[in-house]
Design a protein around this motif. Structure first.
Motif, mmCIF file in Angstrom:
data_model
loop_
_atom_site.group_PDB
_atom_site.id
_atom_site.type_symbol
_atom_site.label_atom_id
_atom_site.label_comp_id
_atom_site.label_asym_id
_atom_site.label_seq_id
_atom_site.Cartn_x
_atom_site.Cartn_y
_atom_site.Cartn_z
ATOM 1 N N VAL A 111 0.859 -1.190 0.000
ATOM 2 C CA VAL A 111 0.000 0.000 0.000
ATOM 3 C C VAL A 111 0.896 1.241 0.000
ATOM 4 N N PRO A 112 0.751 2.122 -0.983
ATOM 5 C CA PRO A 112 1.609 3.314 -1.010
ATOM 6 C C PRO A 112 1.273 4.268 0.127
ATOM 7 N N ALA A 113 2.208 5.131 0.445
ATOM 8 C CA ALA A 113 1.987 6.136 1.484
ATOM 9 C C ALA A 113 0.991 7.181 0.998
ATOM 10 N N ILE A 114 0.280 7.769 1.942
ATOM 11 C CA ILE A 114 -0.542 8.935 1.621
ATOM 12 C C ILE A 114 0.401 10.094 1.327
ATOM 13 N N LYS A 115 0.324 10.605 0.154
ATOM 14 C CA LYS A 115 1.198 11.708 -0.246
ATOM 15 C C LYS A 115 0.597 13.032 0.238
ATOM 16 N N ASN A 148 1.986 29.215 -5.457
ATOM 17 C CA ASN A 148 3.032 28.372 -6.050
ATOM 18 C C ASN A 148 2.958 26.919 -5.591
ATOM 19 N N PHE A 149 1.874 26.527 -4.896
ATOM 20 C CA PHE A 149 1.830 25.158 -4.377
ATOM 21 C C PHE A 149 1.698 24.111 -5.479
ATOM 22 N N MET A 150 1.338 24.527 -6.686
ATOM 23 C CA MET A 150 1.258 23.579 -7.794
ATOM 24 C C MET A 150 2.610 23.357 -8.469
ATOM 25 N N GLU A 151 3.609 24.159 -8.106
ATOM 26 C CA GLU A 151 4.923 24.067 -8.757
ATOM 27 C C GLU A 151 5.758 22.965 -8.110
ATOM 28 N N THR A 152 5.432 21.747 -8.418
ATOM 29 C CA THR A 152 6.170 20.594 -7.911
ATOM 30 C C THR A 152 6.608 19.718 -9.078
ATOM 31 N N ALA A 208 3.695 14.672 -10.205
ATOM 32 C CA ALA A 208 2.321 14.904 -10.654
ATOM 33 C C ALA A 208 1.391 14.961 -9.451
ATOM 34 N N ARG A 209 0.394 15.788 -9.532
ATOM 35 C CA ARG A 209 -0.595 15.918 -8.464
ATOM 36 C C ARG A 209 -1.371 14.613 -8.327
ATOM 37 N N LYS A 210 -1.598 14.177 -7.068
ATOM 38 C CA LYS A 210 -2.313 12.931 -6.827
ATOM 39 C C LYS A 210 -3.746 13.160 -6.362
ATOM 40 N N TYR A 211 -3.968 14.250 -5.601
ATOM 41 C CA TYR A 211 -5.274 14.475 -4.990
ATOM 42 C C TYR A 211 -5.892 15.773 -5.510
ATOM 43 N N PRO A 212 -7.206 15.895 -5.421
ATOM 44 C CA PRO A 212 -7.859 17.141 -5.836
ATOM 45 C C PRO A 212 -7.384 18.320 -4.989
ATOM 46 N N VAL A 213 -7.627 19.507 -5.498
ATOM 47 C CA VAL A 213 -7.357 20.744 -4.756
ATOM 48 C C VAL A 213 -8.662 21.212 -4.144
ATOM 49 N N GLU A 214 -8.629 21.480 -2.842
ATOM 50 C CA GLU A 214 -9.803 21.988 -2.147
ATOM 51 C C GLU A 214 -9.575 23.459 -1.798
ATOM 52 N N PRO A 262 -10.477 18.755 -9.704
ATOM 53 C CA PRO A 262 -9.997 17.377 -9.843
ATOM 54 C C PRO A 262 -8.577 17.329 -10.384
ATOM 55 N N VAL A 263 -7.944 16.186 -10.190
ATOM 56 C CA VAL A 263 -6.571 16.000 -10.648
ATOM 57 C C VAL A 263 -6.463 16.201 -12.158
ATOM 58 N N SER A 264 -7.509 15.868 -12.879
ATOM 59 C CA SER A 264 -7.483 16.009 -14.343
ATOM 60 C C SER A 264 -7.305 17.459 -14.788
ATOM 61 N N LYS A 265 -7.573 18.401 -13.876
ATOM 62 C CA LYS A 265 -7.427 19.812 -14.218
ATOM 63 C C LYS A 265 -6.213 20.444 -13.533
#
Length: 651
Positions: free
Chosen positions: A207-211, A547-551, A554-560, A622-625
């Motif tokens: 089981v992968p870690a929660i990122k 700038n939190f998207m500048e990683t 790839a993003r794994k979870y949605p942005v709230e 969503p992650v797709s966006k």
């Protein structure tokens, strides 16, 4: 429930062999992980045994290999207990990379209160064991056994952790004739193996870690998990929930009789509503009383963690927790002929969605759904949901003392809550309010001199959550000079050097009105010289870029997002004598489904005018966006850094 934490000090230790199940893990290959991984969960096992009398025996064991210094926290284990829970055994061990094993026992544990803080009192206590030599390269493990008399026959197997897991097991033992219902979240359903008479076991591996990502949903909403409902023959009151309606019936039962009013409550309602000329005014009077005069104090003792206190008791003491305040308001509304219903909700959006299975521990807050009487209408009332049977319901949070009646703070908007009626329950989506109600509007009249100094007056009008933020920050500030500190902190991000020469605040305590900041500022060296040119940034203050998207990953979870949002800026800068505009930044128009941004710099006579609007439209992206959101913030960042060029005019 067990948790890992880090406590100071050392526990007694002894040289004693760790159990065979731990030694079998010494040579287990580690799963794929990066160099920032503090530890790996080599093995965990939860055993849940239901006895015919409804009591439960549970055993939890786990072992971690510590990879980095930050993993030392896994060498401390805690088990909670209260009047309905007893710890029957507790052990911890360490298998060092070299040398003899270590062991600690229950007698070495430290006992403390689980939580007494911020107006909250609980009868839950903790026993904590610190395992010796929880160092890099070593394996630490524990076993804890408990006896529990649960309020509801339900359990949650949260098998995904902040670190990778090699293998996790869950074993369920039921009495003859009992059944179970399993629901899975964020993981494909797994069929159990039958390992005994009325005994089942589920196993997950690798089981992968929660990122952890910024602005992600709460971990309860993203973690891979299984929810189990235990179903005895005949179905006693505390059986596991098979539906949200089941949970609603249980919650309604807990609150039955708690909203009966006393003569003192009747008298208070009469006083609060004596001068009111409409039902809406009466509702507002009751709401304001609960928000301002009933202190938040949670007494989470036994079933009191889930069952509200009687309304007369809450009224007499003038304090209570969220469910108590909701109970008192509901009772008082009944006195003016207005019905209301509990809404059980999580205070963070994203923990519960429309696909979440019914479960006992997913919610942490209680608010109200008020059935608005016919003819009651006002532009200030916007937080409505329409329920099939009950009709139009106004959502109100009595605990939130700063948000006006009729509105709802951002974290609860577009969230999901359990609407509890006398006959059952239903999971409903909370309303999303117009972004204009959660807004910051800045206007500035400024002038620039030929030395690059900017000065002038700025007004900020804040509504919704931005207003609440400043009201909370200033409610206990008594010194006048300290009231400008929130503005100073904001301006420090936009100016190298500056001075606030005067400031005033409007509507600090009038929650139904916009919060207003008026201030004057002087910022030296705002415009930068480049030869005989002056470079000036039209966007004077305020940042909408992130700038939190500048990683790299790839993003794994949605942005709230915190809530719907609308920022507008209008900055007018009078040009210094002898200068004219040579070049302007281009206009920006970025429009996406989740947000939009528009800006424009223009010249009118001797004035440089900059206007912009930033709006959050969808609260979950969503992650797709994710790539679209990254591009969106880059566009904003570029615009915020752009400069206008001033040149000497004709002499």
């Amino acid at each position: 429930m067990l948790a890992s934490c880090l406590l100071p000090g050392a526990c007694p230790s002894s040289a004693s062999d760790a159990p065979a199940w731990m030694h079998a893990l010494v040579s287990v290959p580690l799963p794929a992980h990066d160099d920032k991984t503090d530890a790996v969960l080599l093995f965990s096992e939860d055993m849940f045994t239901v006895q015919p009398n409804g009591k439960i025996k549970r055993m939890e064991r786990a072992a971690y290999k510590i990879l980095r210094v930050g993993g030392k926290s896994y060498g401390v284990i805690s088990a909670d207990f209260d009047a309905d829970t007893r710890i029957t055994a507790m052990h911890g061990w360490c298998i060092p990379a070299q040398g003899k094993d270590y062991e600690v026992k229950e007698k070495d544990a430290v006992e403390t209160s689980a939580h007494v803080d911020g107006g909250e009192l609980s009868d839950v206590r903790l026993k904590t064991l610190q395992i010796p030599a929880a160092d890099v390269g070593n394996i630490v493990g524990y076993e804890v056994e408990q006896e529990v008399r649960p309020y509801v026959l339900q359990d949650e197997w949260l098998f995904q952790q902040p670190v990778p897991t090699v293998e996790a097991r869950y074993t369920l033992q039921l009495p003859p004739g009992w059944e179970y219902k399993a629901a899975w979240m964020n993981h494909a359903e797994i069929a159990p193996a039958t390992v005994g008479n009325n005994q089942w076991q589920w196993v997950v591996k690798n089981v992968p870690a929660i990122k952890i990502e910024k602005e992600m949903p709460p971990w309860r909403g993203v973690a891979e998990q299984m929810v189990l409902a235990m179903l005895p023959p005949g179905g006693p009151q505390n059986k596991g929930f098979q539906s949200w309606d089941d949970m609603g019936v249980w919650q309604a039962g807990l609150a039955r009789g708690r909203r009966e009013v006393s003569p003192e409550i009747k008298q208070k309602v009469a006083g609060l509503t004596a001068s009111a000329t409409s039902t809406l005014e009466k509702m507002r009077g009751i709401a304001a009383f609960a928000q301002r005069e009933i202190r938040y104090v949670a007494l989470e003792l036994g079933i009191g963690g889930y069952q509200p206190h009687p309304a007369p008791q809450i009224f007499a003491h003038r304090y209570g927790d969220c469910k108590d305040k909701a109970t008192l308001v509901s009772a008082m509304l009944t006195e003016i002929g207005v019905e209301s219903y509990y809404v059980i909700i999580n205070s963070e959006r994203g923990a519960v969605t429309n696909t979440t299975p019914p479960q006992f521990g997913i919610f942490d807050h209680v608010i109200l759904a008020i059935k608005v009487p016919e003819g009651v209408s006002d532009p200030s009332l916007v937080a409505f949901v329409n329920e099939t049977k009950l009709g139009k319901l106004l959502i109100f949070d009595p605990t939130d003392e700063m948000t006006p009646f009729g509105q709802l703070r951002g974290a609860l908007q577009a969230n999901y809550g359990l609407l509890v009626t006398p006959t059952g329950g239903e999971l409903v989506e909370m309303p999303q309010l117009p972004a204009t109600l959660n807004a910051t509007e800045r206007t500035a009249k400024l002038k620039l001199d030929d030395k690059g100094t900017l000065s002038g007056e700025i007004r900020e009008i804040r509504r919704g959550d931005p207003a609440v933020y400043f009201r909370y920050a200033l409610q206990s500030v008594s010194k006048e000079q300290d009231k400008i500190k929130p503005i100073e902190a904001a301006l420090a991000n936009s100016f190298g050097t500056f001075q606030i020469t005067k400031a005033s605040i409007g509507n600090l305590t009038q929650n139904n009105l916009p919060f207003v900041y008026d201030y004057s500022v002087v910022a030296e060296n705002y415009a930068k010289s480049a030869g005989d040119l002056l470079l000036v940034r039209p966007r004077v203050i305020g940042y909408d870029s992130q700038n939190f998207m500048e990683t790299k990953e790839a993003r794994k979870y949605p942005v709230e997002f915190a809530g719907p949002w609308r920022n507008t800026d209008t900055f007018e800068i009078a040009l210094p004598a002898g200068y004219e505009v040579d070049d302007l930044p281009p206009p920006v128009n970025a429009d996406y489904s989740f947000a939009s941004y528009h800006s424009k710099a223009e010249v009118t006579g001797k004035t440089l005018k900059y206007t912009r609007t930033f709006e959050i439209k969808e609260l979950s992206v969503p992650v797709s966006k994710a790539d679209e959101l990254k591009t969106f913030y880059r566009v904003i960042g570029n615009d915020e850094r752009n400069t206008a060029v001033l040149k000497p005019g004709p002499k």
